[in-house]
Design an enzyme around this catalytic site. Sequence first.
Site, PDB file in Angstrom:
ATOM      1  N   GLY A 108       0.857  -1.191   0.000  1.00 18.83           N
ATOM      2  CA  GLY A 108       0.000   0.000   0.000  1.00 18.83           C
ATOM      3  C   GLY A 108       0.885   1.230   0.000  1.00 18.83           C
ATOM      4  NE  ARG A 111       8.625   6.216  -0.514  1.00 22.13           N
ATOM      5  CZ  ARG A 111       9.828   6.426  -0.964  1.00 22.13           C
ATOM      6  NH1 ARG A 111      10.536   7.402  -0.478  1.00 22.13           N
ATOM      7  NH2 ARG A 111      10.323   5.660  -1.899  1.00 22.13           N
ATOM      8  CG  ASP A 279       5.316  -3.408  -5.209  1.00 21.89           C
ATOM      9  OD1 ASP A 279       5.950  -4.444  -5.457  1.00 21.89           O
ATOM     10  OD2 ASP A 279       5.824  -2.411  -4.661  1.00 21.89           O
TER      11      ASP A 279
HETATM   12  P1  AMP Z   1       9.129   0.937  -3.241  1.00 23.18           P
HETATM   13  O1  AMP Z   1      10.341   0.132  -2.999  1.00 23.18           O
HETATM   14  O2  AMP Z   1       9.374   2.429  -3.263  1.00 23.18           O
HETATM   15  O3  AMP Z   1       8.332   0.465  -4.410  1.00 23.18           O
HETATM   16  O4  AMP Z   1       8.225   0.746  -1.939  1.00 23.18           O
HETATM   17  C1  AMP Z   1       7.760  -0.510  -1.512  1.00 23.18           C
HETATM   18  C2  AMP Z   1       6.762  -0.321  -0.384  1.00 23.18           C
HETATM   19  O5  AMP Z   1       7.378   0.303   0.737  1.00 23.18           O
HETATM   20  C3  AMP Z   1       5.575   0.567  -0.755  1.00 23.18           C
HETATM   21  O6  AMP Z   1       4.446   0.062  -0.099  1.00 23.18           O
HETATM   22  C4  AMP Z   1       5.984   1.908  -0.200  1.00 23.18           C
HETATM   23  O7  AMP Z   1       4.884   2.731   0.063  1.00 23.18           O
HETATM   24  C5  AMP Z   1       6.710   1.508   1.072  1.00 23.18           C
HETATM   25  N1  AMP Z   1       7.685   2.507   1.507  1.00 23.18           N
HETATM   26  C6  AMP Z   1       8.852   2.835   0.901  1.00 23.18           C
HETATM   27  N2  AMP Z   1       9.476   3.806   1.595  1.00 23.18           N
HETATM   28  C7  AMP Z   1       8.700   4.119   2.653  1.00 23.18           C
HETATM   29  C8  AMP Z   1       8.792   5.047   3.732  1.00 23.18           C
HETATM   30  N3  AMP Z   1       9.843   5.855   3.870  1.00 23.18           N
HETATM   31  N4  AMP Z   1       7.793   5.068   4.635  1.00 23.18           N
HETATM   32  C9  AMP Z   1       6.738   4.261   4.512  1.00 23.18           C
HETATM   33  N5  AMP Z   1       6.584   3.359   3.525  1.00 23.18           N
HETATM   34  C10 AMP Z   1       7.550   3.292   2.600  1.00 23.18           C
HETATM   35 MG    MG Z   2       6.725   0.923  -5.333  1.00 19.36          MG
END
Ligand code: AMP
Ligand code: MG
Length: 513
Positions: A108, A111, A279
Site C-alpha cells: 500500500g 509514503r 507492485d
Molecule cells: P518501493 O520500494 O518504493 O516500491 O516501496 C515498496 C513499499 O514500501 C511501498 O508500499 C511503499 O509505500 C513503502 N515505503 C517505501 N518507503 C517508505 C517510507 N519511507 N515510509 C513508509 N513506507 C515506505
Molecule cells: Mg513501489
Amino acid sequence: MKDSKENITFSAGWKFDNSYTQLPSAFFTKQKPTPVSAPSMVIFNHALATSLGLNVEALFADSENVVFAGNQDLSGTEVFSGNQLPEGAEPLAQAYAGHQFGHFNMLGDGRAILLGEHITPSGVRFDIQLKGAGETAYSRRGDGRAALGAMLREYIISEAMHALGVPTTRSLAVVATGEPVYRTSVLQGAVLTRVAASHIRVGTFQFAASIDDDSAALIALADYTLNRHFSKLASGKPFDQTYANNKYLALLEAVIDRQAELIARWMQIGFIHGVMNTDNMSICGETIDYGPCAFMDSYDPATVFSSIDQQGRYAFGNQAPIAEWNLVRFAETLLPLLHPEQTSAITIAQTALQTFSVKFRQYWLKGMRAKLGLYTEEANDALLIDGLLNCMEKHDLDYTNTFRALSTEANIKIPMLDFPDFIVWHSLWRKRLLIQDQNLATSVNLMLFTNPAIIARNHLVESALSAAEAGDFSVLEKLLEALSKPFNDNPKYADYLLPAPLSNTPYKTYCGT
Ligand code: AMP
Ligand code: MG
C-alpha cells in the site's frame, strides 16, 4: 481577480473528479498529507503544468519564474508540499500487495498520498500524487517521508523518459520539506508531485484477489480498470458462451500487449528499471516507481545497478522474462473472471500469456530495425541486430553512443571501425540498407530520431544531485534542459555525450527511501 497576494481568487485550474473513492472501501484509506515545517519549491515543471491546464500564475502568484526560486509563501509550494489541499481533492492512500523480489507482501502507499484525479481541459484524467507526504495506514515501519536526492532522481529520469517517448508517470514538482529524514545518513526531506494515468498496479489486483471471497472486489477493480484505461473493451460479457468476448480476458490481453511494448522500449534505449516488483508494474503500461533505475553505459545484458539486487533478478537482459513472470501473477488474479471452472480458466490464461514473448519480440524487432534505419523486414534482421549487440558486448562499447555514431555516420568517423568483427558487421549492415527503397539519407533521418544523443547518464545524474543537495540547482537545471531534447546534437551539451569516466567501483543506485 484581486491584486493583493493574500486574496487570490482566480483559479489555479484544478478540476478534481475522484473516481477511485467509488471503489469498495478496502482499496484505500482516506488520509491527508502531514504538513511540513518549512516547504520550499526546488523545481516546478511549467510545461507539464500548462499541459494539465493548471494556471502557473495562480499557483505562484507573485513570481515570474518559480523554478528553483524557493518561494515559501505561495499556494503552489503549499499544495505541492501537502500543507494545503487544492480545491476538490479527496486525499487517500491506496492499498495494494505485491511480489517483492519474488516474495508476496501486503503493501500500500506507505509514503504516497493520492490527492485525486485531475481532469485536463481536453478531458484527460490524471492521478495527482504526493510522494513523501507522511505516514499512512500502510507505512508499516517506514516514516512516510522521502529524501530530496531520491525525489529529484525520479524527477530527472521520468522526465528524460518522457522526452524519449517512453510511456511514463511524470513529475510536476519537488518541494523540500525543511525537515530531515533519517536513512543511513541524515538527508533533506522532500515531496515529489507525481502525475500518472493511474496508479493501478499488478499489485492492486493481487490485493483484490487476496481479500476476496466472492470476487466482488476483483470485479469492481477490473471493471474500473477497463472503464478507465481500456474503455473500448469494457462492453464485453464476463462469461460469454464461447469465452471469446470475455471483457476480463480482453483486459488480460491488453495489459500483456502494453507491457510487451513498454519493455521493448526500455530495451531499445538501454533503460534498467531496477525493481520490477509486481507492485511497481502499472496496469496501463506506464513506467512507474523510479527507484534504483539507470541507463546502461557499455552494452552488457547482465548489467544491474541496484544495490539490493544481488542475484541480478532485474538485470537489463532479464526484464522481458520478469515482465512475463509478473503478468503470470496478474493472470492468476483474474482466473475467477476468465471461466467458472479453474482448469479451463488456467488454459485460457496460459493461451493469453503465451503471446507475451511473441509480442515482445515483435515490438523489440520493430524498434531495433528503426535504430538501424531499416524500414522493411528481412528474415536475417534479427541476426544482424544480434551481431551488433554481440560486438558491442565483446568490445565494451557504449550502447547509446554506438547507435548514435551509426546514425551520424555520414558526418563522423566511427570509433569502433577498427575492430575486425565490427568492420564485417558494418559492411553487412550497409548491404542490408541497400535492399530497401529508402535511401541512406532517409535511413539516417529515422535513426537520428530513434537513437538519442543524450541520456540521463549515471554520473551526470549524480553530479546534478550532489550539487542540488548542496543548494546549487544550476547543474540540475542544465541537465534537465539537455534531457528534454535528447535527439538534438547541440554543441552546448557536448559534455553530456561522454560515457562515465572509468572507475574501479561499479555504479550502484540505492532505493534512497
Ligand atoms: P518501493 O520500494 O518504493 O516500491 O516501496 C515498496 C513499499 O514500501 C511501498 O508500499 C511503499 O509505500 C513503502 N515505503 C517505501 N518507503 C517508505 C517510507 N519511507 N515510509 C513508509 N513506507 C515506505
Ligand atoms: Mg513501489
